[in-house]
Design a protein around this motif. Structure first.
Motif, PDB file in Angstrom:
ATOM      1  N   TYR A  98     -25.151 -83.327  -4.424  1.00 39.60           N
ATOM      2  CA  TYR A  98     -24.174 -82.902  -3.028  1.00 39.60           C
ATOM      3  C   TYR A  98     -24.963 -82.100  -2.177  1.00 39.60           C
ATOM      4  CZ  TYR A  98     -20.221 -81.327  -0.453  1.00 39.60           C
ATOM      5  OH  TYR A  98     -19.563 -80.594   0.679  1.00 39.60           O
ATOM      6  N   TRP A  99     -25.449 -80.961  -2.621  1.00 37.18           N
ATOM      7  CA  TRP A  99     -26.149 -80.111  -1.636  1.00 37.18           C
ATOM      8  C   TRP A  99     -27.265 -80.668  -1.265  1.00 37.18           C
ATOM      9  CZ3 TRP A  99     -23.992 -76.394   0.797  1.00 37.18           C
ATOM     10  CH2 TRP A  99     -22.840 -75.869   0.247  1.00 37.18           C
ATOM     11  N   LYS A 125     -25.964 -82.651   1.778  1.00 41.47           N
ATOM     12  CA  LYS A 125     -25.358 -81.803   2.909  1.00 41.47           C
ATOM     13  C   LYS A 125     -26.706 -81.319   3.599  1.00 41.47           C
ATOM     14  CE  LYS A 125     -22.164 -79.117   3.042  1.00 41.47           C
ATOM     15  NZ  LYS A 125     -21.073 -79.159   3.847  1.00 41.47           N
ATOM     16  N   ASP A 131     -23.702 -78.218   8.193  1.00 44.10           N
ATOM     17  CA  ASP A 131     -22.254 -78.192   8.641  1.00 44.10           C
ATOM     18  C   ASP A 131     -21.646 -79.642   9.200  1.00 44.10           C
ATOM     19  OD1 ASP A 131     -22.365 -75.481   8.681  1.00 44.10           O
ATOM     20  OD2 ASP A 131     -23.507 -75.511  10.496  1.00 44.10           O
ATOM     21  N   ASN A 132     -22.350 -80.659   8.675  1.00 42.90           N
ATOM     22  CA  ASN A 132     -21.940 -82.109   9.092  1.00 42.90           C
ATOM     23  C   ASN A 132     -20.868 -82.335   7.854  1.00 42.90           C
ATOM     24  OD1 ASN A 132     -21.543 -84.764   9.982  1.00 42.90           O
ATOM     25  ND2 ASN A 132     -23.871 -85.200   9.642  1.00 42.90           N
ATOM     26  N   ASP A 133     -20.022 -82.314   7.883  1.00 43.70           N
ATOM     27  CA  ASP A 133     -19.038 -82.969   6.898  1.00 43.70           C
ATOM     28  C   ASP A 133     -18.485 -84.323   7.204  1.00 43.70           C
ATOM     29  OD1 ASP A 133     -19.212 -80.524   5.324  1.00 43.70           O
ATOM     30  OD2 ASP A 133     -17.524 -79.664   6.556  1.00 43.70           O
ATOM     31  N   ARG A 134     -18.901 -84.891   8.129  1.00 38.56           N
ATOM     32  CA  ARG A 134     -18.504 -86.380   8.403  1.00 38.56           C
ATOM     33  C   ARG A 134     -19.228 -87.504   8.198  1.00 38.56           C
ATOM     34  NH1 ARG A 134     -16.780 -85.714  14.947  1.00 38.56           N
ATOM     35  NH2 ARG A 134     -15.248 -84.044  14.537  1.00 38.56           N
ATOM     36  N   VAL A 137     -21.827 -87.821   2.465  1.00 40.83           N
ATOM     37  CA  VAL A 137     -21.461 -86.570   2.144  1.00 40.83           C
ATOM     38  C   VAL A 137     -19.868 -86.636   1.691  1.00 40.83           C
ATOM     39  CG1 VAL A 137     -20.970 -84.242   2.819  1.00 40.83           C
ATOM     40  CG2 VAL A 137     -22.997 -85.186   3.422  1.00 40.83           C
ATOM     41  N   ARG A 138     -18.951 -87.314   2.427  1.00 39.79           N
ATOM     42  CA  ARG A 138     -17.746 -87.442   2.428  1.00 39.79           C
ATOM     43  C   ARG A 138     -17.501 -88.160   0.813  1.00 39.79           C
ATOM     44  NH1 ARG A 138     -14.933 -90.520   5.891  1.00 39.79           N
ATOM     45  NH2 ARG A 138     -16.681 -91.129   7.164  1.00 39.79           N
ATOM     46  N   HIS A 176     -18.439 -85.968  -2.194  1.00 36.72           N
ATOM     47  CA  HIS A 176     -17.438 -84.777  -2.111  1.00 36.72           C
ATOM     48  C   HIS A 176     -16.156 -85.299  -2.887  1.00 36.72           C
ATOM     49  CE1 HIS A 176     -14.180 -82.106  -0.326  1.00 36.72           C
ATOM     50  NE2 HIS A 176     -14.969 -81.036  -0.904  1.00 36.72           N
TER      51      HIS A 176
END
Length: 243
Positions: A179-180, A183, A189-192, A196-197, A200
């Protein structure tokens, strides 16, 4: 999500426990549930207020047994407001990699830990952390971010140098390493980003449901890519002097 394994690091009712750099309080809450007398300390006043609120809610809900106590305290890890030998157990999880004077913090932990007491320390594991640093400068070049990466033998050497006796180690959170990495690859800072989504959601599902398949998979992967390195140590009793 606990990094310390309380089957390897048991907490007994009445134990005096310091969770140093407690953050959101996850280990402090678990110790409170186990009947300890807990002090959760952090320099972040906002997080300490939230932890205090959760302690009060746990007490009201009857989640802690009789005799347990919990205090949330804002403070400085380099100048702990406690007398020598105040605690039976000290936990410091994912904190030392942030602190310039890590040996100073460790000296304070040793001071407030009673002889015969136990310490649990967790830090990001060298391999997975090194990948994060290679993928993203933003991951660690932020105020209050990670300033070092420990190799296992280096951390154990620091513990021994502080007068502690390490007695056990393991790795944790293998499912969190990818996951990291995602990221860092797509932007911290890009959670979109879709990968990544999606990952998560998998982690949230795993934390909430604890399915056997992911538990077995993570246990198998922890020695290879566990995100955290965990070490346990004791503070030796001073040798008796004749008189």
């Amino acid at each position: 999500m606990l990094t310390v394994d309380f089957t390897r690091f048991p907490i007994a009712p009445g134990d005096r426990v310091l969770d140093l750099g407690c953050g959101a309080g996850r280990h402090a809450f678990e110790c409170y549930r186990r009947g300890a007398r807990v002090v959760a300390l952090d320099r972040n006043g906002e997080e300490i207020r939230e932890v205090a609120g959760w302690f009060a809610a746990m007490e009201e809900a009857g989640e802690a047994p009789a005799g347990a106590s919990a205090t949330a305290l804002e403070g400085d890890a380099l100048a702990l407001p406690f007398a020598d030998d105040s605690f039976d157990v000290v936990i410091i999880s994912e904190v030392m990699e942030h602190i310039p004077d890590d040996k100073g913090v460790l000296a304070e932990m040793v001071r407030v830990l009673r002889p015969g007491g136990r310490l649990a320390v967790t830090v990001p594991r060298y391999g997975p952390e090194k990948i994060c640093w290679a993928l993203s400068d933003a991951y660690h070049e932020v105020e209050g971010g990670h300033i070092r990466i420990y190799r296992a033998h280096e951390l154990l050497g620091i513990l021994r140098g502080a007068g502690l006796r390490p007695y056990g180690t393991h790795h944790a959170h293998a499912l969190h390493s990818p996951y990291w990495w995602l990221k860092c690859a797509f932007g911290v800072d890009n959670d979109r980003a879709l990968p990544v989504r999606a990952y998560h959601k998998l982690l949230v599902w795993d934390i909430m449901k604890k399915p056997l398949a992911t538990r077995v998979t993570e246990r198998a992967l922890d020695p290879l890519i566990g995100k955290s390195f965990v070490a346990y140590a004791t503070k030796p009793h001073l040798p008796r002097t004749g008189g």
